[in-house]
Motif scaffolding. Structure first.
Motif, PDB file in Angstrom:
ATOM      1  N   UNK A   1       0.771  -1.049   0.001  1.00  0.00           N
ATOM      2  CA  UNK A   1      -0.029   0.058  -0.209  1.00  0.00           C
ATOM      3  C   UNK A   1       0.895   1.054   0.066  1.00  0.00           C
ATOM      4  N   UNK A   2       1.870   1.262   0.652  1.00  0.00           N
ATOM      5  CA  UNK A   2       2.989   2.116   0.756  1.00  0.00           C
ATOM      6  C   UNK A   2       4.192   1.395  -0.162  1.00  0.00           C
ATOM      7  N   UNK A   3       5.178   2.264  -0.481  1.00  0.00           N
ATOM      8  CA  UNK A   3       6.185   1.667  -1.460  1.00  0.00           C
ATOM      9  C   UNK A   3       6.807   0.729  -0.419  1.00  0.00           C
ATOM     10  N   UNK A   4       7.114  -0.368  -0.988  1.00  0.00           N
ATOM     11  CA  UNK A   4       7.832  -1.564  -0.100  1.00  0.00           C
ATOM     12  C   UNK A   4       9.259  -1.191   0.091  1.00  0.00           C
ATOM     13  N   UNK A   5       9.592  -1.473   1.396  1.00  0.00           N
ATOM     14  CA  UNK A   5      11.032  -1.275   1.802  1.00  0.00           C
ATOM     15  C   UNK A   5      11.866  -2.588   1.522  1.00  0.00           C
ATOM     16  N   UNK A   6      12.841  -2.560   0.870  1.00  0.00           N
ATOM     17  CA  UNK A   6      13.642  -3.639   0.420  1.00  0.00           C
ATOM     18  C   UNK A   6      14.781  -3.712   1.102  1.00  0.00           C
ATOM     19  N   UNK A   7      14.914  -4.570   1.916  1.00  0.00           N
ATOM     20  CA  UNK A   7      16.063  -4.986   2.926  1.00  0.00           C
ATOM     21  C   UNK A   7      16.193  -6.189   3.511  1.00  0.00           C
ATOM     22  N   UNK A   8      17.452  -6.514   3.503  1.00  0.00           N
ATOM     23  CA  UNK A   8      17.652  -7.942   4.147  1.00  0.00           C
ATOM     24  C   UNK A   8      18.236  -7.755   5.720  1.00  0.00           C
TER      25      UNK A   8
ATOM     26  N   UNK B   1       6.277  15.556  -3.857  1.00  0.00           N
ATOM     27  CA  UNK B   1       6.390  14.830  -5.175  1.00  0.00           C
ATOM     28  C   UNK B   1       5.368  15.281  -5.880  1.00  0.00           C
ATOM     29  N   UNK B   2       4.646  16.498  -6.018  1.00  0.00           N
ATOM     30  CA  UNK B   2       3.897  17.036  -6.748  1.00  0.00           C
ATOM     31  C   UNK B   2       4.313  18.283  -7.513  1.00  0.00           C
ATOM     32  N   UNK B   3       5.733  18.458  -7.373  1.00  0.00           N
ATOM     33  CA  UNK B   3       6.427  19.761  -7.697  1.00  0.00           C
ATOM     34  C   UNK B   3       6.912  19.783  -9.334  1.00  0.00           C
ATOM     35  N   UNK B   4       7.302  18.648  -9.645  1.00  0.00           N
ATOM     36  CA  UNK B   4       7.829  18.224 -11.049  1.00  0.00           C
ATOM     37  C   UNK B   4       8.748  19.453 -11.558  1.00  0.00           C
ATOM     38  N   UNK B   5       8.043  20.502 -12.577  1.00  0.00           N
ATOM     39  CA  UNK B   5       9.051  21.555 -12.901  1.00  0.00           C
ATOM     40  C   UNK B   5       8.976  22.767 -12.125  1.00  0.00           C
TER      41      UNK B   5
ATOM     42  N   UNK C   1      -0.504   8.886  -2.904  1.00  0.00           N
ATOM     43  CA  UNK C   1      -1.626   9.373  -3.234  1.00  0.00           C
ATOM     44  C   UNK C   1      -1.716  10.997  -3.369  1.00  0.00           C
ATOM     45  N   UNK C   2      -2.494  11.427  -3.918  1.00  0.00           N
ATOM     46  CA  UNK C   2      -2.548  12.835  -4.113  1.00  0.00           C
ATOM     47  C   UNK C   2      -3.514  13.390  -2.960  1.00  0.00           C
ATOM     48  N   UNK C   3      -3.914  14.696  -3.123  1.00  0.00           N
ATOM     49  CA  UNK C   3      -4.664  15.150  -1.766  1.00  0.00           C
ATOM     50  C   UNK C   3      -5.934  14.640  -2.059  1.00  0.00           C
ATOM     51  N   UNK C   4      -6.630  14.275  -2.960  1.00  0.00           N
ATOM     52  CA  UNK C   4      -7.755  13.739  -3.035  1.00  0.00           C
ATOM     53  C   UNK C   4      -7.815  12.252  -2.481  1.00  0.00           C
ATOM     54  N   UNK C   5      -6.758  11.543  -2.228  1.00  0.00           N
ATOM     55  CA  UNK C   5      -6.590  10.126  -2.000  1.00  0.00           C
ATOM     56  C   UNK C   5      -6.490   9.450  -3.025  1.00  0.00           C
ATOM     57  N   UNK C   6      -6.351  10.047  -4.240  1.00  0.00           N
ATOM     58  CA  UNK C   6      -6.508   9.032  -5.649  1.00  0.00           C
ATOM     59  C   UNK C   6      -5.042   8.996  -5.965  1.00  0.00           C
TER      60      UNK C   6
END
Length: 496
Positions: A299-306, A353-357, A465-470
């Motif tokens: 649901x969140x980005x998976x953390x990959x770690x051994x 993460x919504x800044x882009x340019x 997720x954006x501020x709408x939850x989408x």
């Protein structure tokens, strides 16, 4: 480009009577790629980079333990495979060196104007007028935005942060002059960066405190070394190396990329099984309970770690789950009244993460302001083009595929798509091209409908997720993405 007078403004004229001029904004992974492909078409080219070197996120992030969580051989350009990776997943400095080498070997470096940030783009009948912070101005027919997503640090507004008497910095602005060995170190955050920092710093510190707001699912993945014999075999047989790339690619896409799109999929169930099994390696029941998320894996980005779970169980390590109340001169005060005394405080708190340019001002046809268009949330047709902004193309733009797979492949497919649109300009088929509003509306409606089956909407708060939850990413299959990027559907574009 650095010796061009700052006040130079050229008339774009007619593309049919002279070579096209293109600007690439950003010299990270995607910017280097765009420059290589534009050079292949003999397009007059300038690259604008606000920093003093190439590499993007791999230049900005230099924190201890930095590594990629995607297999290194897949995380390379298809035209510049690297047989000499040391491990399955490469360390950050090695990845940065790879991009620096490709930029040098492919003739990109002389095209870059370093240390001067693009602050404004404005479209008129003569093309795109570009302005930088230093006052440099020039005009281009084509602009490719390759600014990336993870480059504006998110700095939490903790009360008293400015009073802290130790060293404090964001993980993407690491201060290597600050000693770490034998110090009391605090890390705020629990994503991939925080996990890597925990693994690297817990054994080195006098005391290590990880301040956790939300626990993360951690996916185990061994990171074996490649032997000298294996590297020699890859160098001798590029076909065998390419076969390995495709094997790594298929394994990831058939597992992770399929799992996240359907919360009832057997692939997601298998990921959850592996994560729960890995969590059982935490011996202390109370610590294990506090490390257990209350939402579904991925649901969140998976953390990959051994080694994260091993590191957080180190005798010097402490998991702090009481909320942060404020920062004091000596450390962090949490809601349970405890003062956690620290010498060093690292904020592994992610990015905007919504800044882009943005924050550059972008004005399209008829005075259309990108800030107004994106006032609610950023969006782009197939993630690469915005109606009303002709010949302005984005790599890894809004709604691009993101996740635990190769963003280099994503960028290459996007570049291949965009170059077909640019080829039309270069041939003189049209002077300008951009998606129609109807095409964007149709794409967004379908994308949001597909999002309802994804794991990202099953009950967690994440940067996906954006501020709408989408979900703000690609919500279709990777195969659909590859197919869409094969060729533009010109009926979805307005040309002039």
């Amino acid at each position: 480009m650095n010796d061009v007078p700052k006040d130079r403004i050229e008339d774009a004229g007619s593309p049919g009577r002279r070579p096209l001029r293109a600007a690439v904004i950003g010299a990270g992974m995607a910017g280097i790629l765009a420059a290589v492909k534009l050079r292949e078409r003999n397009i007059d080219l300038a690259v604008f980079e606000k920093a003093d070197s190439v590499g993007g996120t791999w230049r900005d992030n230099t924190y201890p333990g930095l590594a990629c969580d995607v297999a290194a051989h897949w995380y390379t350009y298809s035209f510049a495979r690297n047989p000499d990776w040391d491990r399955l997943m490469a360390a950050g400095p090695d990845i940065r060196a790879y991009f620096e080498r490709v930029a040098a070997e492919r003739g990109v470096l002389p095209l870059i104007r370093f240390g001067d940030e693009v602050t404004r783009l404005e479209y008129d009948a003569a093309g795109w007028q570009l302005t930088t912070a230093a006052g440099y101005r020039d005009r281009f027919d084509i602009v490719i935005v390759a600014t990336g997503v993870l480059h504006h640090p998110n700095i939490p507004q903790f009360e008293g942060l400015e009073t802290f008497e130790g060293a404090v910095f964001h993980s993407a602005r690491w201060d290597h002059d600050v000693p770490l060995d034998g110090k009391r170190i605090g890390v705020v955050g629990t994503g991939s960066t925080a996990a890597q920092l925990t693994s690297a710093l817990a054994p080195r510190s006098a005391h290590f405190s990880l301040f956790q707001r939300t626990p993360q699912w951690v996916m185990p993945r061994p990171n074996p070394e490649y032997s000298p014999e294996e590297k020699a075999a890859f160098r001798a047989d590029p076909a065998a190396l390419e076969a390995l790339v495709q094997q790594l690619r298929s394994k990831t896409l058939e597992g992770y990329a399929t799992a996240v799109l359907d919360y009832d999929s057997p692939q997601l169930a298998e990921i959850e099984r592996l994560c729960r099994e890995h969590l059982e390696t935490v011996r202390d029941p109370d610590l294990r309970r506090r490390l257990t998320p209350d939402y579904r894996a991925a649901c969140k980005r998976l953390v990959i770690s051994d080694d994260f779970y091993r590191a957080i169980q180190h005798p010097n390590a402490e998991l702090v789950t009481s909320p942060i109340v404020r920062i004091e001169p000596a450390g962090i005060r949490t809601a349970d009244g405890t003062l956690h005394e620290l010498d060093v405080l690292a904020l592994a708190t992610g990015f905007l993460v919504d800044r882009f340019i943005r924050p550059a001002k972008v004005i399209g046809r008829g005075g259309l302001d990108l800030d107004d268009v994106w006032a609610e949330v950023p969006s782009a047709y197939l993630s690469v083009t915005v109606p009303g902004f002709p010949n302005l193309f984005m790599l890894n733009g809004p709604n691009s595929p993101v996740g635990n797979f190769s963003l280099i492949e994503v960028s290459e497919r996007q570049v291949g798509y965009l170059m077909q649109l640019i080829d039309g300009v270069q041939r003189g088929d049209y002077r300008e091209v951009s998606a129609t509003p109807e095409a964007l509306d149709r794409f967004e409606a379908e994308r949001q409908e597909a999002a309802k089956r994804t794991v990202w909407v099953t009950g967690c708060n994440s940067w996906y997720l954006d501020k709408r939850g989408v979900p703000s990413s690609w919500t279709f299959s990777f195969d659909r993405f590859a197919q869409e990027m094969t060729a533009p559907k010109m009926a979805d574009f307005e040309t002039r």
